[in-house]
Scaffold this motif. Structure first.
Motif, PDB file in Angstrom:
ATOM      1  N   ALA A   1       0.832  -1.201   0.000  1.00 34.51           N
ATOM      2  CA  ALA A   1       0.000   0.000   0.000  1.00 34.51           C
ATOM      3  C   ALA A   1       0.864   1.247   0.000  1.00 34.51           C
ATOM      4  O   ALA A   1       1.921   1.282   0.629  1.00 34.51           O
ATOM      5  N   GLN A   2       0.391   2.268  -0.706  1.00 37.95           N
ATOM      6  CA  GLN A   2       1.122   3.525  -0.693  1.00 37.95           C
ATOM      7  C   GLN A   2       0.872   4.294   0.603  1.00 37.95           C
ATOM      8  O   GLN A   2       1.705   5.081   1.037  1.00 37.95           O
ATOM      9  N   ASN A   3      -0.278   4.027   1.210  1.00 36.13           N
ATOM     10  CA  ASN A   3      -0.594   4.619   2.515  1.00 36.13           C
ATOM     11  C   ASN A   3      -1.323   3.568   3.352  1.00 36.13           C
ATOM     12  O   ASN A   3      -2.255   2.919   2.864  1.00 36.13           O
ATOM     13  N   THR A   4      -0.899   3.421   4.587  1.00 35.27           N
ATOM     14  CA  THR A   4      -1.530   2.452   5.492  1.00 35.27           C
ATOM     15  C   THR A   4      -2.113   3.203   6.680  1.00 35.27           C
ATOM     16  O   THR A   4      -1.437   4.037   7.280  1.00 35.27           O
ATOM     17  N   ILE A   5      -3.371   2.897   6.991  1.00 32.62           N
ATOM     18  CA  ILE A   5      -4.068   3.568   8.093  1.00 32.62           C
ATOM     19  C   ILE A   5      -4.424   2.533   9.141  1.00 32.62           C
ATOM     20  O   ILE A   5      -5.196   1.594   8.877  1.00 32.62           O
ATOM     21  N   LEU A   6      -3.844   2.680  10.331  1.00 33.36           N
ATOM     22  CA  LEU A   6      -4.175   1.807  11.459  1.00 33.36           C
ATOM     23  C   LEU A   6      -5.437   2.343  12.132  1.00 33.36           C
ATOM     24  O   LEU A   6      -5.452   3.467  12.634  1.00 33.36           O
ATOM     25  N   ALA A   7      -6.485   1.526  12.150  1.00 32.99           N
ATOM     26  CA  ALA A   7      -7.733   1.905  12.815  1.00 32.99           C
ATOM     27  C   ALA A   7      -8.303   0.657  13.483  1.00 32.99           C
ATOM     28  O   ALA A   7      -9.484   0.341  13.351  1.00 32.99           O
ATOM     29  N   SER A   8      -7.426  -0.035  14.208  1.00 34.91           N
ATOM     30  CA  SER A   8      -7.700  -1.398  14.671  1.00 34.91           C
ATOM     31  C   SER A   8      -8.342  -1.487  16.047  1.00 34.91           C
ATOM     32  O   SER A   8      -8.571  -2.581  16.562  1.00 34.91           O
ATOM     33  N   GLY A   9      -8.622  -0.353  16.690  1.00 31.51           N
ATOM     34  CA  GLY A   9      -9.369  -0.395  17.948  1.00 31.51           C
ATOM     35  C   GLY A   9      -8.515  -0.629  19.182  1.00 31.51           C
ATOM     36  O   GLY A   9      -7.320  -0.319  19.206  1.00 31.51           O
ATOM     37  N   GLY A  10      -9.150  -1.220  20.213  1.00 36.00           N
ATOM     38  CA  GLY A  10      -8.584  -1.225  21.559  1.00 36.00           C
ATOM     39  C   GLY A  10      -7.952  -2.516  22.022  1.00 36.00           C
ATOM     40  O   GLY A  10      -7.583  -3.390  21.226  1.00 36.00           O
ATOM     41  N   ILE A  11      -7.895  -2.670  23.360  1.00 33.70           N
ATOM     42  CA  ILE A  11      -7.078  -3.710  23.974  1.00 33.70           C
ATOM     43  C   ILE A  11      -7.807  -4.485  25.075  1.00 33.70           C
ATOM     44  O   ILE A  11      -7.192  -5.256  25.793  1.00 33.70           O
ATOM     45  N   GLY A  12      -9.107  -4.265  25.243  1.00 31.14           N
ATOM     46  CA  GLY A  12      -9.821  -4.743  26.432  1.00 31.14           C
ATOM     47  C   GLY A  12      -9.666  -6.212  26.752  1.00 31.14           C
ATOM     48  O   GLY A  12      -9.648  -6.604  27.927  1.00 31.14           O
ATOM     49  N   THR A  13      -9.543  -7.071  25.735  1.00 34.53           N
ATOM     50  CA  THR A  13      -9.456  -8.509  25.963  1.00 34.53           C
ATOM     51  C   THR A  13      -8.224  -8.893  26.773  1.00 34.53           C
ATOM     52  O   THR A  13      -8.186  -9.955  27.392  1.00 34.53           O
ATOM     53  N   ILE A  14      -7.214  -8.039  26.790  1.00 37.05           N
ATOM     54  CA  ILE A  14      -6.017  -8.292  27.602  1.00 37.05           C
ATOM     55  C   ILE A  14      -6.390  -8.470  29.070  1.00 37.05           C
ATOM     56  O   ILE A  14      -5.743  -9.214  29.809  1.00 37.05           O
ATOM     57  N   TYR A  15      -7.446  -7.796  29.508  1.00 33.11           N
ATOM     58  CA  TYR A  15      -7.885  -7.873  30.903  1.00 33.11           C
ATOM     59  C   TYR A  15      -8.936  -8.957  31.135  1.00 33.11           C
ATOM     60  O   TYR A  15      -9.238  -9.284  32.279  1.00 33.11           O
ATOM     61  N   GLY A  16      -9.497  -9.503  30.081  1.00 34.41           N
ATOM     62  CA  GLY A  16     -10.505 -10.554  30.246  1.00 34.41           C
ATOM     63  C   GLY A  16     -11.867 -10.004  30.592  1.00 34.41           C
ATOM     64  O   GLY A  16     -12.828 -10.185  29.853  1.00 34.41           O
ATOM     65  N   HIS A  17     -11.964  -9.315  31.721  1.00 34.07           N
ATOM     66  CA  HIS A  17     -13.219  -8.689  32.124  1.00 34.07           C
ATOM     67  C   HIS A  17     -13.273  -7.315  31.463  1.00 34.07           C
ATOM     68  O   HIS A  17     -12.625  -6.376  31.902  1.00 34.07           O
ATOM     69  N   THR A  18     -14.073  -7.196  30.399  1.00 35.37           N
ATOM     70  CA  THR A  18     -14.042  -5.993  29.576  1.00 35.37           C
ATOM     71  C   THR A  18     -15.381  -5.750  28.903  1.00 35.37           C
ATOM     72  O   THR A  18     -16.164  -6.679  28.705  1.00 35.37           O
ATOM     73  N   THR A  19     -15.613  -4.495  28.550  1.00 32.29           N
ATOM     74  CA  THR A  19     -16.792  -4.132  27.767  1.00 32.29           C
ATOM     75  C   THR A  19     -16.543  -4.346  26.281  1.00 32.29           C
ATOM     76  O   THR A  19     -17.471  -4.278  25.483  1.00 32.29           O
ATOM     77  N   ASN A  20     -15.293  -4.553  25.901  1.00 34.39           N
ATOM     78  CA  ASN A  20     -14.931  -4.678  24.484  1.00 34.39           C
ATOM     79  C   ASN A  20     -15.323  -6.038  23.926  1.00 34.39           C
ATOM     80  O   ASN A  20     -15.391  -7.022  24.676  1.00 34.39           O
ATOM     81  N   PRO A  21     -15.525  -6.124  22.605  1.00 33.67           N
ATOM     82  CA  PRO A  21     -15.695  -7.441  21.989  1.00 33.67           C
ATOM     83  C   PRO A  21     -14.389  -8.225  22.045  1.00 33.67           C
ATOM     84  O   PRO A  21     -13.311  -7.648  22.267  1.00 33.67           O
ATOM     85  N   LEU A  22     -14.466  -9.516  21.840  1.00 34.36           N
ATOM     86  CA  LEU A  22     -13.293 -10.388  21.962  1.00 34.36           C
ATOM     87  C   LEU A  22     -12.190 -10.063  20.962  1.00 34.36           C
ATOM     88  O   LEU A  22     -11.044 -10.466  21.140  1.00 34.36           O
ATOM     89  N   ILE A  23     -12.531  -9.324  19.896  1.00 40.71           N
ATOM     90  CA  ILE A  23     -11.522  -8.986  18.880  1.00 40.71           C
ATOM     91  C   ILE A  23     -10.569  -7.892  19.339  1.00 40.71           C
ATOM     92  O   ILE A  23      -9.562  -7.625  18.676  1.00 40.71           O
TER      93      ILE A  23
END
Length: 527
Positions: free
Chosen positions: A193-215
């Motif tokens: 790619a000539q330009n790459t945009i990171l828009a991959s979201g968060g980290i909540g699953t690292i803690y297990g107990h999270t409001t985030n989806p598993l991804i």
């Protein structure tokens, strides 16, 4: 595979940029990759809304700026805060033009909510499924644009930089795309790619107990870190104060900030409204203060949870405003008109991340970042409620404007396929699952709402052990999504713990009991 714009992630940040750049340049290709189905993102689960100043009689840009600075506990970039707040109304109008719907009152004007840390009603919402509505509208527009390709079930393994391309020492890094796993065929693609945009979201699953989806496994943070991008403020993890008590670990149901904005009370098991003892704003204090107050209250009482009391609120209006919350509680045999809702804090949002400037540029040329994965300077030590969707819209637009005026379409470098040894054995699923649980326990125990230097150092030692296991597994096993996710979570956990150890005072979402005597629970931040 070659594309003009590679977007990693399909939440509000990535989709907004995709729509704008595809409309502007219909002859260029825009490729979106997402590791799950295309709408499974943190955006989808955003209940609250978008904080935007619309009522100029009661509200003002200055008030919104001030609320953001107070929540950020002295670590916000004031210039960025002013820029984002002032851009809000224009970016909101674009979202509405694309078909997003927001609640209105009887006279047809927007129904504005008030959430923790806000001094005025300024939060637009679509019932209690605002994020879902935004995703719907954006994907509707994406599907109308023929030059956008969406690759679902494609997992970004690593970014491609000039450091990958030759063995000599590289000082000025440039990004040329990413290595991507097609999860259905197990083929590893080289997407240039000539330009790459990171828009991959968060980290909540690292803690297990999270409001985030598993991804939400910190993939973008880890990839950027391995590529040597600058990462900052990883110690500032925001824990959402009111998550429905869940005996199982994993993604948990969030009780929106807007419920407290509507007038709900927090009570301990004895029925006392304890927040009035911690902060002058009581239930409407910022999230870091409410989460830390709940933690202190539970430590005092020994209880498993506190309670959100909505029984004094008009039930018909509650059901209209918060239908999914009402129905979820009913499914758990909780009638909010009669019963208190048992709640605990859970990992919710990362305030730090990949460092970007006001144009969304990272420290690596041709690599941009927006959304939760980025560290813009807006949030400081703690995010003001409903500022994240606003930030995503503004920074997606800023990247679009920069790339519209500075076309990085000149790359001619040859990019090789990913070089890795053939697998000696297949993925060890049980081992990966067990190590993931071990990692989550380490992070909850040693890098949670309240930390200490001893806990952080113990966590680092325990992390070293599982790091070595996983790196060996990665070198000898078939590359799979679950193995890469675990590797990314460990990389991200290192950043959280190491940057926590470097902080020597309590700020916002970071609270270290070793420094508690230096600063009490932030009552001085009340206004």
């Amino acid at each position: 595979m070659t594309t003009n714009y590679l977007i990693i992630g399909s939440g509000i940040a990535g989709l907004t940029f995709a729509v704008k750049i595809a409309e502007k340049f219909p002859g260029r290709t825009v490729t979106i990759i997402t590791k799950s189905n295309d709408d499974e993102t943190n955006t989808k689960y955003a209940q609250g809304g978008i904080a935007v100043v619309l009522n100029n009689k009661a509200d003002s840009f200055d008030k919104h700026v001030n609320d953001t600075l107070i929540a950020g506990d002295g670590l916000c970039d004031a210039f960025i805060v002013k820029m984002v707040v002032r851009e809000g109304p224009k970016r909101l109008k674009e979202l509405i033009d694309w078909g997003a719907n927001f609640d209105t009152n009887k006279n047809g004007s927007f129904s504005l909510g008030k959430e923790g840390g806000h001094s005025e009603h300024r939060v637009l919402h679509h019932k209690d499924i605002t994020g879902y509505e935004i995703e719907r509208a954006l994907f509707q527009r994406v599907n109308q644009l023929k030059n956008i390709i969406v690759l679902s079930y494609h997992f970004a393994i690593d970014l491609i930089t000039n450091k990958c391309l030759n063995s000599t020492k590289v000082t000025d890094l440039t990004c040329y795309g990413a290595y991507v796993l097609n999860q259905k065929t197990n083929e590893i693609l080289t997407i240039k790619a000539q330009n790459t945009i990171l828009a991959s979201g968060g980290i909540g699953t690292i803690y297990g107990h999270t409001t985030n989806p598993l991804i939400a496994t910190g993939d973008g943070i880890a990839m950027a870190n391995r590529a040597k991008a600058k990462i900052k403020d990883m110690e500032f993890i925001q824990f959402h104060p009111t998550v429905l008590l869940n005996s199982k670990k994993g993604s948990s149901f969030l009780i929106s900030e807007a419920v407290r904005g509507f007038g709900a009370y927090l009570r301990n098991s004895k029925g006392n409204r304890f927040m009035v003892s911690y902060d002058n704003r009581a239930e409407l204090a910022s999230r870091d203060i409410v989460s830390q107050s709940i933690h202190k209250e539970l430590k005092k009482t020994g209880d498993d949870c506190v309670f959100l009391d909505c029984t004094h609120l008009p039930i018909d209006v509650f059901k209209e405003k918060f239908p999914s919350i009402y129905n979820k509680c009913l499914s758990e045999e909780i009638n909010v008109s009669k019963d208190w809702i048992p709640v605990v804090p859970a990992a919710h949002y990362l305030c730090g991340g990949v460092v970007v400037d006001m144009h969304g540029r990272t420290s690596i040329t041709n690599l941009f970042s927006c959304g939760e994965v980025s560290r813009t300077g807006l949030h400081g030590a703690n995010r003001l409620a409903s500022n994240s969707l606003l930030e995503a819209l503004v920074y997606a637009h800023n990247i679009f404007m920069f790339l519209s005026e500075n076309n990085n379409l000149h790359s001619t470098v040859n990019v090789p396929s990913l070089n890795y040894n053939p697998a000696h054995h297949t993925e060890e699923r049980v081992l990966i699952k067990n190590i993931t649980k071990e990692l989550q326990t380490i992070m909850r125990s040693h890098a949670g709402i309240v930390r200490s230097n001893d806990q952080l150092n113990r966590g680092l030692k325990e992390l070293n052990i599982i790091y070595n296991k996983v790196e060996e597994l990665y070198k000898t096993s078939k590359i799979t999504t679950s193995l890469c996710e675990l590797r990314n979570m460990i990389n991200t956990a290192y950043l959280i713990i190491n940057q926590s150890l470097k902080r020597t005072e309590n700020k916002g979402g970071y609270f270290n009991s070793d420094y508690e005597t230096k600063k009490t629970l932030k009552k001085d931040r009340c206004v």
